[in-house]
Scaffold this motif. Structure first.
Motif, PDB file in Angstrom:
ATOM      1  N   LYS A   2     -27.677 -29.502  31.189  1.00 59.07           N
ATOM      2  CA  LYS A   2     -27.230 -29.994  29.894  1.00 59.07           C
ATOM      3  C   LYS A   2     -27.397 -31.505  29.856  1.00 59.07           C
ATOM      4  O   LYS A   2     -27.077 -32.201  30.820  1.00 59.07           O
ATOM      5  CB  LYS A   2     -25.763 -29.621  29.666  1.00 59.07           C
ATOM      6  N   GLN A  42     -33.488 -30.643  21.276  1.00 59.67           N
ATOM      7  CA  GLN A  42     -33.791 -30.881  22.690  1.00 59.67           C
ATOM      8  C   GLN A  42     -32.563 -31.226  23.528  1.00 59.67           C
ATOM      9  O   GLN A  42     -32.637 -31.247  24.757  1.00 59.67           O
ATOM     10  CB  GLN A  42     -34.810 -32.025  22.823  1.00 59.67           C
ATOM     11  N   VAL A  43     -31.422 -31.520  22.879  1.00 56.39           N
ATOM     12  CA  VAL A  43     -30.226 -31.955  23.607  1.00 56.39           C
ATOM     13  C   VAL A  43     -29.002 -31.177  23.142  1.00 56.39           C
ATOM     14  O   VAL A  43     -29.028 -30.518  22.104  1.00 56.39           O
ATOM     15  CB  VAL A  43     -29.984 -33.477  23.410  1.00 56.39           C
ATOM     16  N   GLU A  44     -27.941 -31.277  23.927  1.00 52.53           N
ATOM     17  CA  GLU A  44     -26.691 -30.596  23.579  1.00 52.53           C
ATOM     18  C   GLU A  44     -25.939 -31.335  22.471  1.00 52.53           C
ATOM     19  O   GLU A  44     -25.313 -30.725  21.617  1.00 52.53           O
ATOM     20  CB  GLU A  44     -25.785 -30.493  24.814  1.00 52.53           C
ATOM     21  N   ASP A 107     -41.307 -31.697  23.363  1.00 49.50           N
ATOM     22  CA  ASP A 107     -40.900 -31.230  24.690  1.00 49.50           C
ATOM     23  C   ASP A 107     -40.527 -32.400  25.600  1.00 49.50           C
ATOM     24  O   ASP A 107     -40.515 -32.272  26.826  1.00 49.50           O
ATOM     25  CB  ASP A 107     -42.008 -30.394  25.332  1.00 49.50           C
ATOM     26  N   VAL A 109     -37.652 -33.981  26.349  1.00 52.84           N
ATOM     27  CA  VAL A 109     -36.493 -33.810  27.227  1.00 52.84           C
ATOM     28  C   VAL A 109     -36.786 -32.797  28.322  1.00 52.84           C
ATOM     29  O   VAL A 109     -36.492 -33.035  29.505  1.00 52.84           O
ATOM     30  CB  VAL A 109     -35.244 -33.420  26.406  1.00 52.84           C
ATOM     31  N   GLU A 110     -37.389 -31.689  27.958  1.00 56.04           N
ATOM     32  CA  GLU A 110     -37.727 -30.660  28.945  1.00 56.04           C
ATOM     33  C   GLU A 110     -38.593 -31.236  30.065  1.00 56.04           C
ATOM     34  O   GLU A 110     -38.360 -30.985  31.246  1.00 56.04           O
ATOM     35  CB  GLU A 110     -38.469 -29.524  28.227  1.00 56.04           C
ATOM     36  N   ARG A 111     -39.578 -32.030  29.711  1.00 52.81           N
ATOM     37  CA  ARG A 111     -40.494 -32.585  30.713  1.00 52.81           C
ATOM     38  C   ARG A 111     -39.837 -33.684  31.546  1.00 52.81           C
ATOM     39  O   ARG A 111     -40.097 -33.793  32.744  1.00 52.81           O
ATOM     40  CB  ARG A 111     -41.757 -33.075  30.040  1.00 52.81           C
ATOM     41  N   ILE A 113     -36.636 -33.823  32.293  1.00 54.59           N
ATOM     42  CA  ILE A 113     -35.729 -33.115  33.201  1.00 54.59           C
ATOM     43  C   ILE A 113     -36.510 -32.472  34.348  1.00 54.59           C
ATOM     44  O   ILE A 113     -36.107 -32.543  35.506  1.00 54.59           O
ATOM     45  CB  ILE A 113     -34.896 -32.065  32.443  1.00 54.59           C
ATOM     46  N   ALA A 114     -37.648 -31.857  34.038  1.00 52.54           N
ATOM     47  CA  ALA A 114     -38.457 -31.195  35.072  1.00 52.54           C
ATOM     48  C   ALA A 114     -38.911 -32.183  36.142  1.00 52.54           C
ATOM     49  O   ALA A 114     -39.062 -31.824  37.312  1.00 52.54           O
ATOM     50  CB  ALA A 114     -39.655 -30.510  34.433  1.00 52.54           C
ATOM     51  N   LEU A 140     -34.847 -40.572  30.931  1.00 54.43           N
ATOM     52  CA  LEU A 140     -33.727 -39.745  31.373  1.00 54.43           C
ATOM     53  C   LEU A 140     -32.933 -40.588  32.361  1.00 54.43           C
ATOM     54  O   LEU A 140     -33.498 -41.112  33.326  1.00 54.43           O
ATOM     55  CB  LEU A 140     -34.237 -38.469  32.054  1.00 54.43           C
TER      56      LEU A 140
END
Length: 196
Positions: A2, A42-44, A107, A109-111, A113-114, A140
């Protein structure tokens, strides 16, 4: 994982003649509405980093957090504001985006975080003319580094990359610099209209 988001809108917009760039219209829609619409899935949760009277952003329905250090200390001050806010909400990571950059990747945030290990900052980057160009307002940020960042700001550090390199900062490569095109001048706004 999260993650919370912070939209950086704390600058002075001097090249645009002052005011809030995020309130400018692009294709009839405020830049900030375009940015929040792109970040929200993309975020909570998210907040807006802006200085001055927060009431001018009341229509956005977002918490507004000011720079915790004075003197318009640049994007790192906004990142710190986001870290402090996200930490108070129980989040361990916050993603920053710029309020004047309406085309950032869906994408992002997803990238980020990965690529992150949880304890190091991660910046978006693009390759231009054979060199890596980091995007210092798109990152991030581990909330656990907030005290260190605040100390660095009080010492006068203003360069994002100098601070991220102290903490094993990483980069994630994105394909096109157009995704990170930001509206700094009236000419940029005209170009963004064409990019729509």
């Amino acid at each position: 994982m999260k993650v919370a988001g912070v939209i950086l809108a704390g600058g002075q917009a001097t090249r645009m003649g002052g005011g809030d760039k995020g309130m400018l219209r692009l294709g009839g829609v405020r830049l900030l509405d375009r940015v929040t619409g792109r970040l929200r899935p993309q975020v909570e949760t998210m907040c807006l980093n802006a200085n001055g009277d927060p009431a001018r952003f009341a229509g956005l329905g977002l918490p507004v957090v000011a720079d915790p250090v004075g003197g318009f200390a640049g994007p790192l001050a906004g990142v710190l504001a986001g870290m402090r806010w996200a930490g108070a909400q129980g989040f361990g990571q916050v993603v920053s985006v710029a309020a004047d950059t309406p085309f950032f990747p869906p994408d992002l945030v997803e990238r980020l975080i990965a690529a992150g290990g949880g304890s190091s900052p991660v910046l978006a980057a693009v390759r231009e003319a054979g060199r890596v160009r980091r995007q210092p307002t798109f990152g991030l940020w581990p909330v656990a580094l907030a005290d260190d960042l605040e100390a660095a700001l009080h010492e006068g550090l203003r360069k994002v990359v100098q601070w991220t390199e102290r903490h094993d900062g990483r980069e994630v490569m994105f394909g096109s610099s157009d995704a990170f095109f930001n509206v700094n001048t009236p000419e940029d706004l005209a170009r963004a209209e064409l990019m729509l």
